[in-house]
Design an enzyme around this catalytic site. Structure first.
Site, short mmCIF file in Angstrom:
data_model
loop_
_atom_site.label_atom_id
_atom_site.label_comp_id
_atom_site.label_asym_id
_atom_site.label_seq_id
_atom_site.Cartn_x
_atom_site.Cartn_y
_atom_site.Cartn_z
NE ARG A 35 -15.63 2.78 5.18
CZ ARG A 35 -15.15 3.64 4.28
NH1 ARG A 35 -15.09 3.31 3.01
NH2 ARG A 35 -14.73 4.82 4.66
CG ASN A 94 -13.34 16.77 1.69
OD1 ASN A 94 -14.53 16.46 1.89
ND2 ASN A 94 -12.38 15.88 1.67
NE ARG A 110 -13.83 13.42 -1.40
CZ ARG A 110 -13.78 12.55 -0.40
NH1 ARG A 110 -13.72 12.98 0.84
NH2 ARG A 110 -13.81 11.27 -0.64
CG HIS A 136 -11.10 6.14 -2.57
ND1 HIS A 136 -11.10 4.82 -2.17
CD2 HIS A 136 -11.25 6.87 -1.46
CE1 HIS A 136 -11.24 4.76 -0.86
NE2 HIS A 136 -11.35 6.00 -0.41
CD GLU A 182 -8.20 11.86 -2.50
OE1 GLU A 182 -7.52 11.80 -1.47
OE2 GLU A 182 -9.34 11.38 -2.59
#
Ligand code: ADP
Length: 400
Positions: free
Chosen positions: A243, A9, A93, A182, A386
């Site tokens: 965010r 990743n 990823r 996600h 993940e």
């Protein structure tokens, strides 16, 4: 010989990796190279069941970073494979696959072109993701490389949920629509939740809450996503560490005008300076915000309420869309660990059949049902994985 998958990743200045033995599904090692291309590069390597190793060595780019990872993996003292031949495939990823990929794929030149075409819509993620792919291909050209997309699991969303009410040519010409992110995490916890429910996935209605630094909700009907809170970019939806999530889009122009900001500045403002950090003025880390709230900081207390209420609103909306709900799942950093936030989210929802057992809820990082026995909706805490999803997809495609 076993089948080991290397999961990679890549961020703009980081490489996260994991080696997974596909026979046992065990992680053999995991690690992070931080500050790639910046002075002060550090590799932290953790072989399973052994002490971690830290290597400091300035590295100019991702290829040099990956080379150090591979050297580390075969090191006689702290490595986990005898030679690189024991790694049979690499799973990458990739954040954005646009509308092209509803599943993971073997990386070809055409796939790389699509990843490049998505640079525009994922400027922070896709360029380093592709850099990582090309670095790994150059160092391990004899094995298959597989791309696993964050957007893929959400591609089952129907148009009535992915379209924005903008002039239609925005979609046709610029692919402006909701994508969702996600996906690997929402997929993993959906599978686990169906197993915990003891039902075939086709018969389940599940709401998954991935609450980490970034946060999103998904409504999953029969194993397929029908709606999710993130949108065209990961800025939409829940309140996040930095965010803003959902706001009136007119606020954007108003702030730009008042603070004399251009597009890049407002983008940074909403992505990096807003959310829990901006609202609380304390931190983007919910542990710090929780401590400040406990100590009586009113803005920190407000932040936690705003956060929890946004999640509640999505749960209500998605129960309406799903026409029911068997289980709500909490996952990622906050979802797995933030006991009071889980409690606040689930409070006062008896009308919807959601009843939390606040004693059972006192757990961190374990797979458990924290609903009362008479709750109509199960409330699961499920640690996400993940990397395992990436490794399994990679194995499935590479062993064909
Ligand atoms: P990422 O999205 O970067 O993968 P994680 O899923 O690991 O992030 O989530 C990290 C965040 O989880 C932290 O920034 C913090 O806000 C939150 N978190 C972790 N542990 C706790 C805790 N015990 N209480 C509250 N928040 C926590």
């Amino acid at each position: 010989m076993g089948f080991n998958v290397l999961v990679v990743n890549c961020g703009s200045s980081s490489i996260k990796y994991q080696v997974v033995d596909m026979e046992t599904k065990d992680t053999l090692a995991s690690g992070l190279v931080d500050r790639v291309g910046i002075p002060g590069t550090v590799l932290t390597h953790k072989p399973e069941g052994k002490e971690k190793t830290v290597i400091e060595k300035d590295l100019p780019d991702h290829t040099a970073g990956m080379q150090l990872v591979l050297d580390t993996l075969v090191n006689p003292d702290y490595g986990v494979v005898k030679d690189l031949g024991e790694i049979k495939a690499v799973g990458h990823r990739v954040v954005h696959g646009g509308e092209a990929f509803a599943e993971s794929v073997l990386i070809t030149d055409d796939v790389k072109k699509v990843i490049r075409d998505c640079f525009d819509v994922a400027p922070l993620h896709n360029p380093p993701n592709l850099m990582g792919i090309e670095a790994c291909e150059s160092l391990m050209s004899n094995i298959p490389h597989i791309a696993v997309f964050d957007t893929a699991f959400h591609q089952t969303m129907p148009p009535e949920n992915f379209m924005y009410a903008l002039p239609y040519e925005m979609y046709e010409q610029y692919k402006v629509r909701r994508y969702g992110f996600h996906g690997t995490s929402h997929y993993y916890v959906t599978q686990r939740a169906a197993a915990l429910l003891g039902k075939p996935i086709e018969q389940t209605k599940i709401i998954t809450l991935h609450l980490g630094n970034g946060a999103s909700v998904a409504a999953v009907d029969g194993g397929k996503v029908i709606d999710t809170s993130m949108g065209f970019t990961p800025l939409q939806g829940l309140v996040m560490g930095t965010r803003c999530g959902d706001i009136d889009p007119a606020v954007v122009f108003y702030i730009m005008e008042k603070l004399n900001m251009g597009p890049a500045e407002i983008n940074n403002y909403l992505n990096k300076k807003s959310g829990a950090l901006g609202l609380s003025g304390v931190s983007n880390d919910f542990r710090d915000i929780g401590d400040a709230a406990d100590a009586g900081n009113a803005r920190a207390q407000l932040t936690l309420k705003v956060y929890a209420n946004r999640v509640k609103s999505y749960i209500g909306a998605y129960m309406a869309q799903l026409n029911g709900c068997d289980a709500i799942v909490f996952t990622a950093g906050l979802g797995e660990n933030a006991i009071p936030i889980r409690e606040q989210i689930c409070a006062n929802m008896e009308f919807l059949g959601i009843k939390m057992d606040t004693e059972k809820n006192k757990v961190r990082g374990e797979e458990v049902d924290v609903a009362t026995d008479d709750s109509k909706v199960r409330i699961f805490v499920i640690p996400t994985n993940e990397e395992l999803v990436i490794a399994m997809d990679t194995y499935k495609i590479a062993s064909k």
